[in-house]
Enzyme design. Sequence first.
Site, PDB file in Angstrom:
ATOM      1  CG  HIS A 193      15.437  38.844  60.130  1.00  0.00           C
ATOM      2  ND1 HIS A 193      14.684  39.390  61.138  1.00  0.00           N
ATOM      3  CD2 HIS A 193      15.011  37.557  60.018  1.00  0.00           C
ATOM      4  CE1 HIS A 193      13.835  38.476  61.608  1.00  0.00           C
ATOM      5  NE2 HIS A 193      14.013  37.364  60.947  1.00  0.00           N
ATOM      6  CD  GLU A 245      13.130  33.367  62.357  1.00  0.00           C
ATOM      7  OE1 GLU A 245      13.712  34.226  61.682  1.00  0.00           O
ATOM      8  OE2 GLU A 245      11.898  33.164  62.269  1.00  0.00           O
ATOM      9  CG  HIS A 251       9.712  37.241  63.312  1.00  0.00           C
ATOM     10  ND1 HIS A 251      10.720  37.037  64.231  1.00  0.00           N
ATOM     11  CD2 HIS A 251      10.170  36.728  62.148  1.00  0.00           C
ATOM     12  CE1 HIS A 251      11.740  36.439  63.624  1.00  0.00           C
ATOM     13  NE2 HIS A 251      11.434  36.246  62.356  1.00  0.00           N
ATOM     14  CG  HIS A 286      10.282  30.096  58.225  1.00  0.00           C
ATOM     15  ND1 HIS A 286      10.394  29.983  59.584  1.00  0.00           N
ATOM     16  CD2 HIS A 286      10.766  31.335  57.930  1.00  0.00           C
ATOM     17  CE1 HIS A 286      10.905  31.106  60.090  1.00  0.00           C
ATOM     18  NE2 HIS A 286      11.155  31.932  59.105  1.00  0.00           N
TER      19      HIS A 286
END
Length: 285
Positions: free
Chosen positions: A56, A238, A9, A191
């Site tokens: 977030h 995530e 995303h 990431h």
Amino acid sequence: MIWGLGTSHIPAIGAAMDNGKTGELYWKPLFDGYAPARDWMRANRPDVAIIVYNDHANSVDLDVVPAFGIGTAESYRVADEGWGHRPVPDVVGAPELSEHLVRQLIDDSFDIATFNQLDVDHGLTVPLSVFCPDPGETWPCAVVPLLVNVIQYPQPTAARCLALGRALGRAIRTFPQDIRVAVFGTGGMSHQLAGARAGLINTPFDRMFLDAIETDPASLANLNREDYIREAGTEGIELIMWLVMRGALGDRIRRVHDAYHVPASNTAAGLVLFDVLEPGELVPE
Ligand code: DHB
Ligand code: FE
């Protein structure tokens, strides 16, 4: 339930679409990788997408951090993340399905927080753009946001996410209305955006995950949160949200398409699309 999509995303993917950059050298390989999935999804349009994502700290601040939550609103505004609101439509909710899911999941011992008001950030809107690049005035389906805390310790375990997905699948199947539902798992792949390991990409881990999410999700559920963070980075955790999607689909699935591209922004971008087989349809070898 008709299909399940796992997708990164990354906000820059949305920005590339919003700013007409998808044909540029940097972006073209990523968007070329999406094309077969998009064609297939366009031909198999759901009425409602249940989008498993994390906010977030854009709309939900860190004063209250529920492990799991479901949006129950009639509609959700697109959050302004500091550079203005993305030029995409607001999101239409599916409150009757939301209420059903909350009740069923609580009865199934998952204590779900309810979000009666919610703005949705890139975690939800970028996957919608991956599904539908040109929505025009309205997205092609309604949405139920399902939020998972992946940003503050201790995140729910991967095993709990897979179990939540299985319970979600049961809850979807008992909804009395005859609707076509898709489930999105969002985030990842490897990431890390800050700290000494910023920029971390772990392609062997991502490839293993893309394979095992189809064939052996239990092995991914056996990894603990430190395994995810060590292997995939602080934000790579995530990926546990893909397990909610996978659990909801059940065992009778077929892989339609996958794609993997490094880098998009600071992140390994992955996509996997599963068709949920009809009763009587054979599971491919
Ligand atoms: C990036 C990736 C994310 O998952 C996110 O939430 C924010 C930024 C990135 O790679 O830039
Ligand atoms: Fe993210």
